[in-house]
Structures are given as structure tokens and as C-alpha cells.
Write a protein that holds these residues in place. Structure first.
Motif, PDB file in Angstrom:
ATOM      1  N   VAL A  70       4.253  70.487  88.204  1.00  0.00           N
ATOM      2  CA  VAL A  70       3.976  69.061  88.354  1.00  0.00           C
ATOM      3  C   VAL A  70       5.148  68.201  87.890  1.00  0.00           C
ATOM      4  O   VAL A  70       5.357  67.102  88.407  1.00  0.00           O
ATOM      5  CB  VAL A  70       2.686  68.685  87.591  1.00  0.00           C
ATOM      6  CG1 VAL A  70       2.851  68.889  86.085  1.00  0.00           C
ATOM      7  CG2 VAL A  70       2.267  67.254  87.908  1.00  0.00           C
ATOM      8  N   ASP A  71       5.944  68.691  86.947  1.00  0.00           N
ATOM      9  CA  ASP A  71       7.066  67.913  86.430  1.00  0.00           C
ATOM     10  C   ASP A  71       8.358  68.158  87.201  1.00  0.00           C
ATOM     11  O   ASP A  71       9.389  67.547  86.882  1.00  0.00           O
ATOM     12  CB  ASP A  71       7.301  68.238  84.951  1.00  0.00           C
ATOM     13  CG  ASP A  71       6.133  67.828  84.082  1.00  0.00           C
ATOM     14  OD1 ASP A  71       5.335  66.973  84.513  1.00  0.00           O
ATOM     15  OD2 ASP A  71       5.998  68.383  82.966  1.00  0.00           O
ATOM     16  N   GLY A 117       4.392  65.070  80.136  1.00  0.00           N
ATOM     17  CA  GLY A 117       5.127  66.256  80.554  1.00  0.00           C
ATOM     18  C   GLY A 117       6.607  66.172  80.233  1.00  0.00           C
ATOM     19  O   GLY A 117       7.052  65.363  79.417  1.00  0.00           O
ATOM     20  N   ILE A 118       7.395  67.004  80.902  1.00  0.00           N
ATOM     21  CA  ILE A 118       8.812  67.139  80.605  1.00  0.00           C
ATOM     22  C   ILE A 118       9.645  66.192  81.457  1.00  0.00           C
ATOM     23  O   ILE A 118       9.520  66.155  82.677  1.00  0.00           O
ATOM     24  CB  ILE A 118       9.284  68.589  80.845  1.00  0.00           C
ATOM     25  CG1 ILE A 118       8.649  69.525  79.829  1.00  0.00           C
ATOM     26  CG2 ILE A 118      10.808  68.689  80.786  1.00  0.00           C
ATOM     27  CD1 ILE A 118       9.008  69.234  78.388  1.00  0.00           C
ATOM     28  N   SER A 237      10.121  72.574  77.330  1.00  0.00           N
ATOM     29  CA  SER A 237      10.461  72.411  78.734  1.00  0.00           C
ATOM     30  C   SER A 237       9.369  73.004  79.611  1.00  0.00           C
ATOM     31  O   SER A 237       8.362  73.517  79.127  1.00  0.00           O
ATOM     32  CB  SER A 237      11.814  73.049  79.060  1.00  0.00           C
ATOM     33  OG  SER A 237      12.255  72.629  80.345  1.00  0.00           O
ATOM     34  N   THR A 238       9.596  72.915  80.912  1.00  0.00           N
ATOM     35  CA  THR A 238       8.644  73.412  81.896  1.00  0.00           C
ATOM     36  C   THR A 238       8.620  74.935  81.907  1.00  0.00           C
ATOM     37  O   THR A 238       9.602  75.592  81.549  1.00  0.00           O
ATOM     38  CB  THR A 238       9.026  72.893  83.291  1.00  0.00           C
ATOM     39  OG1 THR A 238      10.437  73.078  83.484  1.00  0.00           O
ATOM     40  CG2 THR A 238       8.702  71.431  83.425  1.00  0.00           C
ATOM     41  N   ARG A 245       6.797  75.642  77.729  1.00  0.00           N
ATOM     42  CA  ARG A 245       7.340  76.606  76.777  1.00  0.00           C
ATOM     43  C   ARG A 245       8.246  75.894  75.797  1.00  0.00           C
ATOM     44  O   ARG A 245       8.643  74.748  76.011  1.00  0.00           O
ATOM     45  CB  ARG A 245       8.124  77.698  77.503  1.00  0.00           C
ATOM     46  CG  ARG A 245       9.522  77.216  77.878  1.00  0.00           C
ATOM     47  CD  ARG A 245      10.241  78.029  78.913  1.00  0.00           C
ATOM     48  NE  ARG A 245      10.372  79.439  78.625  1.00  0.00           N
ATOM     49  CZ  ARG A 245      11.410  79.981  78.006  1.00  0.00           C
ATOM     50  NH1 ARG A 245      12.390  79.224  77.571  1.00  0.00           N
ATOM     51  NH2 ARG A 245      11.464  81.271  77.832  1.00  0.00           N
ATOM     52  N   GLN A 246       8.574  76.581  74.709  1.00  0.00           N
ATOM     53  CA  GLN A 246       9.522  76.059  73.735  1.00  0.00           C
ATOM     54  C   GLN A 246      10.525  77.159  73.436  1.00  0.00           C
ATOM     55  O   GLN A 246      10.143  78.324  73.285  1.00  0.00           O
ATOM     56  CB  GLN A 246       8.806  75.626  72.454  1.00  0.00           C
ATOM     57  CG  GLN A 246       9.698  74.869  71.474  1.00  0.00           C
ATOM     58  CD  GLN A 246       8.991  74.608  70.164  1.00  0.00           C
ATOM     59  OE1 GLN A 246       8.834  75.518  69.363  1.00  0.00           O
ATOM     60  NE2 GLN A 246       8.546  73.377  69.952  1.00  0.00           N
TER      61      GLN A 246
END
Length: 434
Positions: A70-71, A117-118, A237-238, A245-246
Motif C-alpha cells: 500500500v505504501d 505507513g512508510i 520500512s515496508t 519491518r525494522q
């Protein structure tokens, strides 16, 4: 080449307190957006008034990208899958590494005013996903790099690291440089001075990672090839599954530098790849706050990127190759960032050759002619004083005429080694540490 991706996934939230990164987070009901401390530190609202990365394609050579996220939806091109799977690389559902890099670069968020989101640093850039094997045979970079160049990428993000390059991969890097494409790669996460590739290859912009406290990550590899550092600690981030996730490591740092390069290439489309790197290095800041360093530090390079300054400050374009040390066979082909007539195509700004250009030779020749003319004039005048003026008048130019000849001809000045825009060699490698 066998390689590994240069990001290490971790859990937890971003640490509090900042020495280098002090921007206040934007107000949001979304914990993912609130967790993007690195983006907030760049003051993105100011950055995006200057550039959003529009009309620039960034190739992400990695694990493929989830273009349906989606991002990211709408910002991801089909790309190519170089693994045995074949096909495109924009529907990755497994490894989330490449998707995370794409999000850092060109995520556009979602929801009202894209507040959730991102959000990437260059939200209007396009991502060209190129999927490669993580480890093992067939994971070479030759085909992927050439594909990226041939399909319009102006920046190539390589958040991958390996022990060396084969001849085909070296040739592909030279091919990209000839076509004026900026290659950006992570230094690796061994926390040592071991030089990994493609970051250590000539012509590649090598990136290390910095933590929120302004110190270089202990995991970040270092050495004389490092040119820039960027945030790489606990970066949201996506992803694929889960959706976000990180991670910590030089991968995210590399993606931030690629995004910054996309911003600059968008605003200054006539700059060469090296001149884009020049803007990024000339406006970088060392973590202790000092500016104007003349040599890249083996851990910090020229410092942390500052995208807004890179976009807004009056920076001379500088030499074609900027701070990049170029391979010998990277002379540009015609129409692909070619040099001006008489310019040395393979010299980097830190290794400019001192040979004479045709223009200088012509100037010197003219100077010799002028000097000879002066000598002859002096001799003739001396004889005239002894023998009197020739019949018909007192001399050249009529009564009182001197017809003065300039005693000196100015041919202009040329850059000298170590002058403005030059990049002296890096200092000796230093031991690791935060």
C-alpha cells in the motif's frame, strides 16, 4: 559473485535522545510513521519543497520488491528477476529486504494526506526492482547492473556486499559509469576494515551507517573507500510478511543515500553522477558537528548526508567525477556524460592529471610568438636608434606612435591538485569503535 545483504533485522523501538539527529517527529496516529526517526531528522517537508525525486528511476538490485504494498503501489516498475524463477521482480512475497530498501527510497505512505505507513525520502521517484540470488552461483551483478542502466536507472542501489568482483562485474560497473549512472553500495556489517564489494570498487559511492546518537554503528565496515554515512539503526520500512519491518545496518543507510541522490538528480538533471556525489559530500556533516573536512575519514567519509543542504546550497558543480575514484576503463561513450573537448575522461577530482590540454599548448605557443615579437621589436628599435628612422616618417604609427606590444599574455588559470573541488587521499585506517 557471492554476496549477502547488508541489513540485519532487529526488533524494538528507536532509542530516545539524539546528538546529531534532533528534528521533532511529525504528529501522526500511526506508530510506523512515528518510528521513522531518520526521515524526521532530514526535515522532509523542507526537502520536498526543493525536490521529491520526480522523473528519476532508482534501480534496487536486491531480493525483489513487493510492488503491491500500500505504501509503494504505483512507484514500482516491473523490473526483472535474474534468479531461476524468471519473470518480473515487482511481486515479491518472500524476502522483504528489497521491499524495505524500496520503501526507504520511494515509499509514499497511505491514508489521509499520506500520513500513515512508510514515507520514503524521495517519494516521487520510481523503483526499478531487480531480483538476484542472495548467495551462490548465478548471483553475479553483471546482468543486473547492465539491465538497470539500459532501462533508465539514474541511480543504482546495491545494499549487498561480497568478497570480490569478477571481470564481467567490473566491466558492468564501467558500463554504468560510461552511461553516467550513480552506483551506491553498502560497506557491509562486519564492523571491520575489510573491504567488501561492490562498495570498495572504483567508481562506486560507498556508504557506512550511523546510529541515532551520531556515532558510526559498530557493525558498519570502514576504510579509505567510505564516502558518506546515513542513518542505519532501527529503521522502519515496508515489508512483505509482515507488512512492515525494522532493520539495522548499512543497507538502510545505502537506501537513504540513493534517495538523496535521486532528489539531487531530479532538481539538477544536468549534473553528472560524480557531481551529484559532490553535492552530497560537500554538504555532509561529521557527527561531531565539524564541517568542511578536506579528506574522507575512514569511518565517517565526508559525513552524514544532509539532503536539504544538498538541494538548496550554492555548490559549484566541480569536476565530472566528483569524489569518486574511477576505474581506468570508465571513459564515457559519446552522448553519455562525455567530457568536454580536451578534458581528461578518466581523471577523478582527487587525481587530476597535470598534462597539457590542446588549449593550453596553443596558449603557450601564442605566448612564445609574443615573446619573440618583443625581442625582434627591441632589436629593430635599437638599430633604428643607431641608424635613424627609415625614410618616410619617424616610425610605425606615425608621429608619437608607439604601437605598444603587451609585455605579458594572460591565458587563464587552471585547477591545481588540492584546490577547490579536489578530494585529497583518505587518512590511514583507524581501529573500530563507536
Amino acid at each position: 559473485m557471492s554476496f549477502t545483504r547488508t541489513l540485519r533485522a532487529v526488533g524494538g523501538v528507536a532509542v530516545a535522545g539524539a546528538l546529531l539527529f534532533t528534528a521533532a517527529p511529525t504528529a501522526s496516529a500511526d506508530y510506523i510513521r512515528d518510528g521513522q526517526w531518520a526521515l524526521d531528522a532530514f526535515n522532509p517537508q523542507k526537502v520536498w519543497k526543493e525536490s521529491t525525486g520526480k522523473n528519476v528511476t532508482v534501480a534496487v538490485i536486491d531480493s525483489g520488491v513487493n510492488g503491491d504494498h500500500v505504501d509503494l503501489k504505483g512507484n514500482v516498475l516491473p523490473g526483472k528477476n535474474f534468479t531461476n524463477e524468471g519473470g518480473t521482480a515487482d511481486h515479491e512475497s518472500g524476502d522483504s529486504h528489497g521491499t524495505a530498501m524500496a520503501g526507504v527510497i520511494a515509499g509514499h505512505g497511505h491514508g489521509s494526506n499520506h500520513a500513515d505507513g512508510i514515507m520514503g525520502l524521495a517519494p516521487d521517484a520510481k523503483i526499478l526492482p531487480i531480483k538476484v540470488n542472495e548467495i551462490g552461483p548465478g548471483s553475479d551483478l553483471d546482468g543486473p547492473i547492465r539491465y538497470a542502466v539500459d532501462h533508465g536507472a539514474k541511480v543504482i542501489n546495491m545494499s549487498i556486499a561480497g568478497s570480490g568482483l569478477n571481470d564481467l562485474e567490473k566491466s558492468a560497473i564501467s558500463y554504468a559509469l560510461k552511461k553516467d549512472v550513480l552506483l551506491v553500495a553498502g560497506s557491509g556489517n562486519d564492523g571491520s576494515s575489510k573491504q567488501l564489494y561492490p562498495a570498495a570498487a572504483p567508481g562506486v559511492l560507498a556508504v557506512g551507517a550511523v546510529a541515532k546518537d551520531g556515532q558510526v554503528l559498530a557493525e558498519s565496515n570502514y576504510g579509505p573507500h567510505i564516502r558518506l554515512i546515513a542513518p542505519g539503526e532501527k529503521i522502519y520500512s515496508t515489508g512483505t510478511t509482515p507488512q512492515y519491518r525494522q532493520g539495522t545496518g548499512t543497507s538502510d543507510a545505502t537506501a537513504y543515500v540513493s534517495a538523496a541522490a535521486a532528489l539531487v538528480r531530479s532538481k539538477f538533471p544536468n549534473l553528472t553522477a560524480g557531481q551529484v556525489a559532490n553535492r552530497l559530500t560537500k554538504t555532509a556533516i561529521t557527527p561531531d558537528g565539524k564541517t568542511g573536512i578536506k579528506s574522507p575519514d575512514p569511518k565517517y567519509g565526508y559525513g552524514v548526508i544532509r539532503p536539504y543542504r544538498a538541494l538548496s546550497e550554492n555548490i559549484p558543480a566541480g569536476p565530472k567525477n566528483g569524489p569518486l575514484t574511477m576505474p581506468k576503463d570508465s571513459e564515457p561513450s559519446a552522448g553519455a556524460g562525455a567530457n568536454a573537448p580536451g578534458e581528461n575522461p578518466s581523471a577523478s577530482s582527487g587525481d587530476e592529471k597535470s598534462g597539457l590540454s590542446p588549449l593550453m599548448i596553443a596558449g603557450i605557443g601564442l605566448g612564445v610568438i609574443v615573446v619573440l615579437g618583443i625581442v625582434i621589436a627591441v632589436i629593430v628599435a635599437s638599430k633604428k636608434r643607431r641608424n635613424g628612422p627609415p625614410p618616410g616618417g619617424p616610425g610605425y604609427g606615425g608621429p608619437g606612435g608607439g604601437g605598444a606590444v603587451p609585455a605579458q599574455q594572460q591565458f587563464g588559470t587552471y585547477p591545481q591538485s588540492g584546490g577547490p573541488g579536489a578530494y585529497p587521499p583518505a587518512p590511514p585506517t583507524q581501529p573500530p569503535g563507536r
